[in-house]
Design a protein around this motif. Structure first.
Motif, mmCIF file in Angstrom:
data_model
loop_
_atom_site.group_PDB
_atom_site.id
_atom_site.type_symbol
_atom_site.label_atom_id
_atom_site.label_comp_id
_atom_site.label_asym_id
_atom_site.label_seq_id
_atom_site.Cartn_x
_atom_site.Cartn_y
_atom_site.Cartn_z
ATOM 1 N N THR A 147 3.119 6.086 -2.693
ATOM 2 C CA THR A 147 4.242 6.705 -3.417
ATOM 3 C C THR A 147 4.145 6.856 -4.987
ATOM 4 O OG1 THR A 147 5.603 5.761 -1.623
ATOM 5 C CG2 THR A 147 6.827 6.662 -3.418
ATOM 6 N N GLN A 148 3.750 5.694 -5.535
ATOM 7 C CA GLN A 148 3.583 5.818 -7.107
ATOM 8 C C GLN A 148 2.542 6.928 -7.524
ATOM 9 O OE1 GLN A 148 6.417 4.214 -7.792
ATOM 10 N NE2 GLN A 148 4.975 3.488 -9.746
ATOM 11 N N GLN B 212 -0.945 4.442 7.111
ATOM 12 C CA GLN B 212 -0.841 5.681 7.199
ATOM 13 C C GLN B 212 0.477 6.042 6.612
ATOM 14 O OE1 GLN B 212 -1.302 7.368 10.969
ATOM 15 N NE2 GLN B 212 -3.647 7.858 10.792
ATOM 16 N N GLN B 213 0.607 7.380 5.891
ATOM 17 C CA GLN B 213 1.854 7.719 5.203
ATOM 18 C C GLN B 213 1.674 9.350 5.219
ATOM 19 O OE1 GLN B 213 2.950 5.780 1.822
ATOM 20 N NE2 GLN B 213 4.509 7.186 1.295
ATOM 21 N N ALA C 50 0.614 -1.185 0.071
ATOM 22 C CA ALA C 50 0.063 0.129 -0.141
ATOM 23 C C ALA C 50 0.784 1.167 0.020
ATOM 24 C CB ALA C 50 -0.857 -0.106 1.123
ATOM 25 N N ALA C 51 1.807 1.148 0.624
ATOM 26 C CA ALA C 51 2.865 2.386 0.764
ATOM 27 C C ALA C 51 3.437 2.664 -0.689
ATOM 28 C CB ALA C 51 3.840 2.288 1.844
ATOM 29 N N HIS C 52 3.726 1.621 -1.266
ATOM 30 C CA HIS C 52 4.279 1.671 -2.628
ATOM 31 C C HIS C 52 3.278 2.241 -3.642
ATOM 32 C CE1 HIS C 52 6.983 0.468 -5.942
ATOM 33 N NE2 HIS C 52 5.789 0.365 -6.745
ATOM 34 N N HIS D 45 -5.079 5.153 -8.026
ATOM 35 C CA HIS D 45 -3.829 4.141 -8.182
ATOM 36 C C HIS D 45 -4.174 2.561 -7.493
ATOM 37 C CE1 HIS D 45 -1.651 7.459 -9.668
ATOM 38 N NE2 HIS D 45 -0.502 6.456 -10.021
ATOM 39 N N LEU D 46 -4.566 2.901 -6.300
ATOM 40 C CA LEU D 46 -5.382 1.735 -5.420
ATOM 41 C C LEU D 46 -6.275 1.008 -6.320
ATOM 42 C CD1 LEU D 46 -5.501 3.008 -2.004
ATOM 43 C CD2 LEU D 46 -3.933 1.472 -2.831
#
Length: 244
Positions: free
Chosen positions: A50-51, A206-207, A45-47, A101-102
């Motif tokens: 970021t994308q 979370q990010q 999910a973090a990747h 994106h998700l």
């Protein structure tokens, strides 16, 4: 004849023993699978987040666009405010990009997902039923070096639950004398449902995304004291009357 008499009792007992054994092993391994799945899900999910951020036209704003200075009646004093219009647009843009994106990742577009030798995705399953589906060797999940990449592969699936949520956060760090470094961050929260064999769990990813970083400078006071009870560290002499 005696063996045949015991057969109706031994066979169900053998089957029941196997079921109890498998249930016991699964009960012990399920928390391990779930912890591993949660870690991998956070990485994936973090990747994807970021994308999404990389695709933005403007990554980090100049602080002068978000942090505005408003003069006051007191000489040398300035009030700093945040440009809520730009912040709202930035939050909406980030939220929309991450959701898109998700959604693409859950549809099976592998270019949105991180590539790893230990993770194998199932694009057909993802495209048909949705969610991100990947497999990991049991040896990797259980941290058994002897198995390594051998053994059965464990299917893991996670779905995004609800909408992506974004909030604003300000960080102020003292810098030098009467100056401060101000960072405006957007906190992205993604709720996911993680599914492993015979278990499921909700998790939160979370990010923190910085959208503006800048230095706010204020006039140096004539007397400077850090407020820790010690005498002033800097004393600036006042000009005498009649002297320039």
């Amino acid at each position: 004849m005696r063996k045949r008499r015991w057969l109706p009792i031994l066979f169900p007992a053998f089957v029941l023993t196997i079921i109890i054994f498998l249930y016991s092993v699964n009960a012990k391994l399920t928390p391990i699978y779930m912890n591993y799945a949660e870690v991998q899900t956070e990485k994936i999910a973090a990747h994807v987040i970021t994308q999404a951020i990389k695709s933005r036209s403007t990554e980090i704003y100049n602080e002068n666009k978000i942090i505005e200075s408003v003069p006051t009646d007191s000489p040398g004093m300035v009030t700093n405010t945040l440009n809520t219009e730009i912040i709202s647009k930035t939050m909406a843009e980030i939220q929309s990009l991450i959701e898109a994106h998700l959604e693409l990742a859950e549809r099976g577009q592998l270019e949105m997902l991180p590539l790893s030798e230990n993770i194998k995705y199932d694009p057909e399953e993802m495209e048909t039923y949705g969610g991100v589906v990947f497999f990991v060797p049991m040896g990797q999940a259980t941290n058994i070096p002897l198995l390594g990449n051998l053994g059965p592969k464990i299917p893991i699936r996670f779905h995004v639950i609800g909408d992506v949520q974004t909030t604003i956060e300000n960080e102020i760090e003292e810098f030098g004398i009467n100056n401060a470094i101000v960072t405006v961050n957007v906190i992205v929260t993604v709720n996911v449902q993680i599914i492993v064999p015979l278990a499921t769990k909700k998790s939160v990813v979370q990010q923190k995304i910085p959208v503006a970083i800048g230095l706010i400078q204020s006039p140096i006071p004539q007397i400077y004291n850090r407020g820790d009870g010690n005498p002033p560290q800097i004393e600036v002499p006042l000009p005498l009357k009649g002297q320039e």
